[in-house]
Write an enzyme that holds these catalytic residues in place. Structure first.
Site, short mmCIF file in Angstrom:
data_model
loop_
_atom_site.label_atom_id
_atom_site.label_comp_id
_atom_site.label_asym_id
_atom_site.label_seq_id
_atom_site.Cartn_x
_atom_site.Cartn_y
_atom_site.Cartn_z
N HIS A 48 -8.85 1.24 -0.42
CA HIS A 48 -8.11 0.07 -1.49
C HIS A 48 -9.73 -0.06 -2.27
CE1 HIS A 48 -3.66 0.86 -1.21
NE2 HIS A 48 -4.32 0.25 -0.04
N SER A 91 1.13 -1.23 -0.15
CA SER A 91 0.03 -0.20 0.06
C SER A 91 0.69 1.14 -0.36
CB SER A 91 -1.04 0.21 1.50
OG SER A 91 -2.14 0.70 0.65
#
Length: 326
Positions: A218, A105
Site C-alpha cells: 500500500h 486490503s
C-alpha cells in the site's frame, strides 16, 4: 434484524484450520480450495489444515504467512463463509437488509465477490496472481530494505508528524499505509525511515510493531507489481454491484463496475482508509457489522472507529456454526 454491513478481513487474519469446517460440510467450499490450489500451484490445505487424526501436518507460522499462499487461502475462507451466509441474507431482505460490504486490503476481493461484481472464479484467479506478485515485490538489489510496522496508542496528528520527521531525517520513503482506527495505523516504506519512526514512536510513548510482510505494501514502492496486476484486473469480468462496496482507496460506497475496477487497481499503491470506510457504512445506515473471516480482527475495530455510536454492534462469523446463528 438491524441493517447489516458485511466485512471481510485481509492478511494477518490467518489461523490454523481456517475454513476447514465449512469445506468439510459444503462441497462448493471444498471445490474452492481445490481451485485455489490448482491456480496457485500450492498445496494450501497442507499448509493451513492439521491432520484430523494426529493434530499434525500444518505448516509452521512463517509458511502460513507466506503472501503467495496466504492470499488465495484466506480469500477462499472469506468467500466460503459468504456463500454459507448468502442464502439466509437473501431470503430475509426485510429482516436483514444489506447496506453494503467492505474488505480490508485483500478482503476487498471477497467484498466485491459478495456484491456480485466479480465471479468467484475470477476472484480466486486474481488473488493467486496478486499473492505471487506481492511476494516477489522485495526491494531492489543493494537497497536497505522495505517493510511495514503497526503503530498503536498514538493519534493521527502525532503519527503524521513522526512519518514526516523520519522521512526527512533519513531521506528514505515512508507513508501511513493503513488507517485502521483512530489509534491504530500501519507505516510502509524503506527500512531506514521505518527504524527512525520506531524510535520516534517510542519517544512519544506509543508502540511500533514490525510486521512480517515481504514488502512495503500500500505504497508507491509497489508500483511495479501494481502495473502488472492492473493488466490482470482488466481481463476480468466486471458487473454492477448488487449492493454498495466501500472501497479502501476512498472509504466511500460505490456500485459502478468501472469505478470499482479503477479503485481496486489503485489499491496496491494507495493507503487503506478503514476508519473512513466504517464511518461511511454507518452513515449509509448500517447498524450491525458482521465480519466473515477468521480471528475477529475487524470486529474489534468497529467500536474503535464508531466510538460513541452505541447503536452499532459487531459480530464475528468465522465458522459455519457462527454463520448459521446470524
Amino acid at each position: 434484524m438491524l441493517p447489516t454491513a458485511f466485512l471481510f478481513p485481509g492478511q494477518g487474519s490467518q489461523e490454523l484450520n481456517m475454513g476447514r469446517d465449512v469445506a468439510e460440510a459444503q462441497s462448493a467450499a471444498m471445490d474452492l480450495w481445490k481451485l485455489a490450489e490448482k491456480l496457485s500451484g500450492i498445496t494450501l490445505r497442507e499448509i493451513y489444515w492439521t491432520s484430523a487424526e494426529s493434530g499434525e501436518g500444518a505448516a509452521p507460522a512463517p509458511e502460513m504467512s507466506d503472501t503467495k499462499a496466504l492470499q488465495p487461502a484466506l480469500t477462499v475462507v472469506n468467500v466460503s463463509l459468504w456463500l454459507a451466509a448468502r442464502p439466509k441474507a437473501e431470503a430475509m431482505p426485510k429482516a436483514m437488509p444489506i447496506i453494503g460490504a467492505a474488505g480490508h486490503s485483500l478482503g476487498e476481493f471477497a467484498a466485491l465477490t459478495a456484491a456480485g461484481v466479480l465471479s468467484v472464479e475470477d476472484t480466486i484467479k486474481a488473488v493467486c496472481e496478486r499473492g505471487k506478485l506481492m511476494a516477489g515485490a522485495g526491494p531492489p538489489s543493494g537497497s536497505s530494505g522495505h517493510g511495514m510496522a503497526a503503530v498503536v496508542k498514538l493519534p493521527l496528528e502525532v503519527v503524521e508528524g513522526i512519518v514526516d520527521k523520519a522521512a526527512k531525517q533519513t531521506g528514505a520513503f515512508l507513508r501511513i499505509a493503513n488507517h485502521n482506527s483512530p489509534a491504530q495505523y500501519v507505516l510502509s516504506g524503506e527500512r531506514p525511515a521505518l527504524d527512525a519512526a520506531g524510535a520516534l514512536v517510542k519517544e512519544a510513548r506509543g508502540r511500533a510493531v514490525p510486521l512480517a510482510v515481504s514488502g512495503a505494501f500500500h505504497s508507491p514502492l509497489m508500483s511495479e507489481p501494481a502495473n502488472v496486476f492492473a493488466t490482470i484486473l482488466e481481463g476480468l469480468r466486471w458487473q454492477p454491484a448488487r449492493f454498495p462496496v466501500c472501497m479502501n482507496v476512498t472509504g466511500l460506497p460505490e456500485r459502478d463496475p468501472g469505478i470499482l475496477k479503477a479503485l481496486l487497481t489503485a489499491q496496491m499503491t494507495s493507503s487503506v482508509l478503514w476508519t473512513t470506510t466504517m464511518q461511511s457504512l454507518y452513515a449509509a445506515g448500517a447498524r450491525r457489522f458482521v465480519e466473515l473471516g477468521p480471528k475477529s480482527v475487524l470486529t474489534k475495530l468497529v467500536p474503535q472507529n464508531l466510538e460513541g455510536r452505541d447503536d452499532a454492534i459487531a459480530q464475528s462469523a468465522g465458522s459455519l456454526d457462527a454463520v448459521m446463528e446470524l
